[in-house]
Design a protein around this motif. Structure first.
Motif, PDB file in Angstrom:
ATOM      1  N   HIS A 292      42.609  28.545  39.391  1.00 11.76           N
ATOM      2  CA  HIS A 292      42.073  29.145  40.704  1.00 11.76           C
ATOM      3  C   HIS A 292      40.222  29.766  40.893  1.00 11.76           C
ATOM      4  O   HIS A 292      40.480  30.420  41.916  1.00 11.76           O
ATOM      5  CB  HIS A 292      43.826  30.356  41.427  1.00 11.76           C
ATOM      6  N   SER A 293      40.077  28.958  40.039  1.00 12.84           N
ATOM      7  CA  SER A 293      38.944  29.077  40.093  1.00 12.84           C
ATOM      8  C   SER A 293      37.731  29.756  41.284  1.00 12.84           C
ATOM      9  O   SER A 293      38.330  28.410  42.321  1.00 12.84           O
ATOM     10  CB  SER A 293      37.729  28.904  38.731  1.00 12.84           C
ATOM     11  N   GLY A 294      37.183  30.336  41.855  1.00 16.46           N
ATOM     12  CA  GLY A 294      36.162  30.625  43.178  1.00 16.46           C
ATOM     13  C   GLY A 294      37.514  31.477  44.197  1.00 16.46           C
ATOM     14  O   GLY A 294      36.526  31.510  45.196  1.00 16.46           O
ATOM     15  N   GLU A 295      38.360  31.573  43.937  1.00 11.24           N
ATOM     16  CA  GLU A 295      39.523  32.457  45.064  1.00 11.24           C
ATOM     17  C   GLU A 295      39.356  33.712  44.497  1.00 11.24           C
ATOM     18  O   GLU A 295      38.348  34.237  43.776  1.00 11.24           O
ATOM     19  CB  GLU A 295      41.257  31.754  44.152  1.00 11.24           C
ATOM     20  N   SER A 296      39.921  34.127  46.291  1.00 13.58           N
ATOM     21  CA  SER A 296      38.881  35.654  45.776  1.00 13.58           C
ATOM     22  C   SER A 296      40.005  36.354  45.486  1.00 13.58           C
ATOM     23  O   SER A 296      40.711  36.260  45.132  1.00 13.58           O
ATOM     24  CB  SER A 296      39.464  36.221  47.985  1.00 13.58           C
ATOM     25  N   ILE A 297      39.890  37.693  44.694  1.00 13.27           N
ATOM     26  CA  ILE A 297      39.970  38.939  44.070  1.00 13.27           C
ATOM     27  C   ILE A 297      41.201  39.235  44.652  1.00 13.27           C
ATOM     28  O   ILE A 297      42.767  38.439  44.249  1.00 13.27           O
ATOM     29  CB  ILE A 297      39.349  40.373  44.387  1.00 13.27           C
ATOM     30  N   ASN A 298      41.855  38.835  45.955  1.00 19.07           N
ATOM     31  CA  ASN A 298      42.999  39.711  47.271  1.00 19.07           C
ATOM     32  C   ASN A 298      44.095  38.080  46.644  1.00 19.07           C
ATOM     33  O   ASN A 298      44.944  38.525  45.738  1.00 19.07           O
ATOM     34  CB  ASN A 298      42.842  39.668  48.779  1.00 19.07           C
ATOM     35  N   LYS A 299      43.043  36.769  46.724  1.00 18.37           N
ATOM     36  CA  LYS A 299      43.537  35.496  46.168  1.00 18.37           C
ATOM     37  C   LYS A 299      44.944  35.646  44.719  1.00 18.37           C
ATOM     38  O   LYS A 299      45.371  35.926  44.215  1.00 18.37           O
ATOM     39  CB  LYS A 299      43.698  34.439  46.336  1.00 18.37           C
ATOM     40  N   ILE A 300      44.017  36.464  43.683  1.00 21.12           N
ATOM     41  CA  ILE A 300      44.278  36.281  42.627  1.00 21.12           C
ATOM     42  C   ILE A 300      45.115  37.103  42.320  1.00 21.12           C
ATOM     43  O   ILE A 300      46.109  37.023  41.147  1.00 21.12           O
ATOM     44  CB  ILE A 300      42.513  36.537  41.787  1.00 21.12           C
ATOM     45  N   TYR A 301      45.160  38.046  42.847  1.00 16.68           N
ATOM     46  CA  TYR A 301      45.924  39.320  42.486  1.00 16.68           C
ATOM     47  C   TYR A 301      47.122  38.628  43.295  1.00 16.68           C
ATOM     48  O   TYR A 301      48.669  39.289  42.228  1.00 16.68           O
ATOM     49  CB  TYR A 301      45.369  41.077  43.403  1.00 16.68           C
TER      50      TYR A 301
END
Length: 348
Positions: A292-301
């Motif tokens: 998911h490279s390029g996704e927001s920190i919130n999305k990764i969390y």
């Protein structure tokens, strides 16, 4: 195939005078540019010499800037000065549970009867031995410890001691249980990265002892210093010196060329990975970021939390580890797009 029928340098024609001085674990007789930090460490230990309680200490700073070496240097000098204080060093990346830490300490103090004994039973045996004298216990990579109860046990059960904790994370104390924090009350000591001239002097000394005279000229030495300064990690310079020497020997040369240095620099990606040991959650987080490279920190969390059900604080600690070791980068796009939520990218 004549794989080894080549004009290799003979054993007495090597470019290396003493290759061991380029090892990461090598401890020089004098640790340059860390005198003030060593003095600070020594100051918290000094009360133990008078039979009093020492202070505890939390050491922070980036990897490869002399934190571990400074502590080991002080331990070595302390043990030469007095037999009344026992010095103990534990790497919590290797010994990451309470039981493993305690068994390691048992081995260091000469207690051999560890089979079929529980952690608390072994802790009692350690306390009996250490409380006959005083102890300085260094817990390196303390943030990798999975069970903080052992910190509390050491604080409670050892009477005259200094507990020195080493970590790359400035906010490490914040993640400890309040009871452990209140018992530790450590002093804080931050190590800053080496300056350019300091890196140059350190590597110059290692070069002097590692290679025969004339093997590494100034013009080929300079790029190694520059790369080491760029990475802010003295281990980078040691790695490049060793690999450049190996490259010279592979072409049967008694001197290191600019091309040898560039070959060593070209292998830096392998070195970056080899010096970092990720735990299972960090490996999984890296895998998530890769997908998911390029996704927001919130999305990764959000994705990470679905799998591990961990707090945001734990997530950000592990994210910081990946960033610190240059596996990922976090970009703040606020000025460009107005976004307030940074995005996470896998480094290529």
């Amino acid at each position: 195939m004549a794989l080894f029928n080549q004009n290799f340098l003979q054993h007495d024609e090597t470019v290396f005078k003493d290759e061991l001085v380029l090892d990461y674990e090598y401890l020089p007789h004098i640790l340059k540019f860390r005198e003030n930090q060593q003095q600070h460490i020594a100051t918290i230990i000094k009360p133990l010499f008078a039979g009093r309680m020492g202070s505890n200490l939390l050491i922070t700073g980036k990897p490869g800037i002399g934190k571990t070496a400074a502590c080991k240097h002080v331990l070595r000098e302390m043990e030469q000065h007095s037999e009344k204080i026992i010095g103990i060093y534990v790497n919590c990346w290797k010994q990451d549970t309470a039981f493993k830490v305690i068994v390691d300490i048992c081995q260091q103090v000469g207690y051999k009867w560890v089979q079929n004994k529980k952690t608390n039973e072994l802790m009692d045996e350690i306390a009996k031995i250490l409380n006959k004298k005083a102890a300085v216990i260094v817990l390196d990579e303390i943030d990798k410890l999975k069970e903080e109860q052992v910190i509390y046990q050491l604080v409670e059960d050892i009477s005259k001691k200094c507990i020195i904790m080493i970590t790359n994370e400035k906010d490490f104390l914040a993640i400890l249980d309040q009871r452990t924090r209140s018992r530790l009350i450590p002093e804080l000591l931050e190590f800053n990265a080496y300056k350019y001239n300091e890196i140059e002097a350190i590597l110059e000394e290692r070069k002097k002892f590692a290679f025969y005279e004339g093997v590494l000229k100034e013009e080929t030495f300079a790029p190694i210093v520059e790369k080491c300064f760029e990475e802010e990690d003295i281990r980078t310079g040691l790695y490049l010196l060793k690999e450049a020497g190996n490259a010279a020997e592979n072409r049967s040369s008694k001197s290191i060329s600019g091309e040898d240095v560039q070959k060593a620099i070209g292998k830096m990606a392998v070195f970056q990975q080899s010096k970092t040991i990720l735990d299972e959650e960090e490996k999984e987080l890296l895998k998530i970021i890769k997908e998911h490279s390029g996704e927001s920190i919130n999305k990764i969390y959000e994705i990470y939390n679905e799998k591990f059900s961990k707090s945001d604080r734990t997530f950000r600690r592990k994210l910081a580890t990946l960033k610190e070791n240059k596996f990922i980068e976090v970009r703040d796009n606020k000025e460009l797009t107005g976004e307030t939520n940074p995005r996470v990218y896998l480094k290529k």
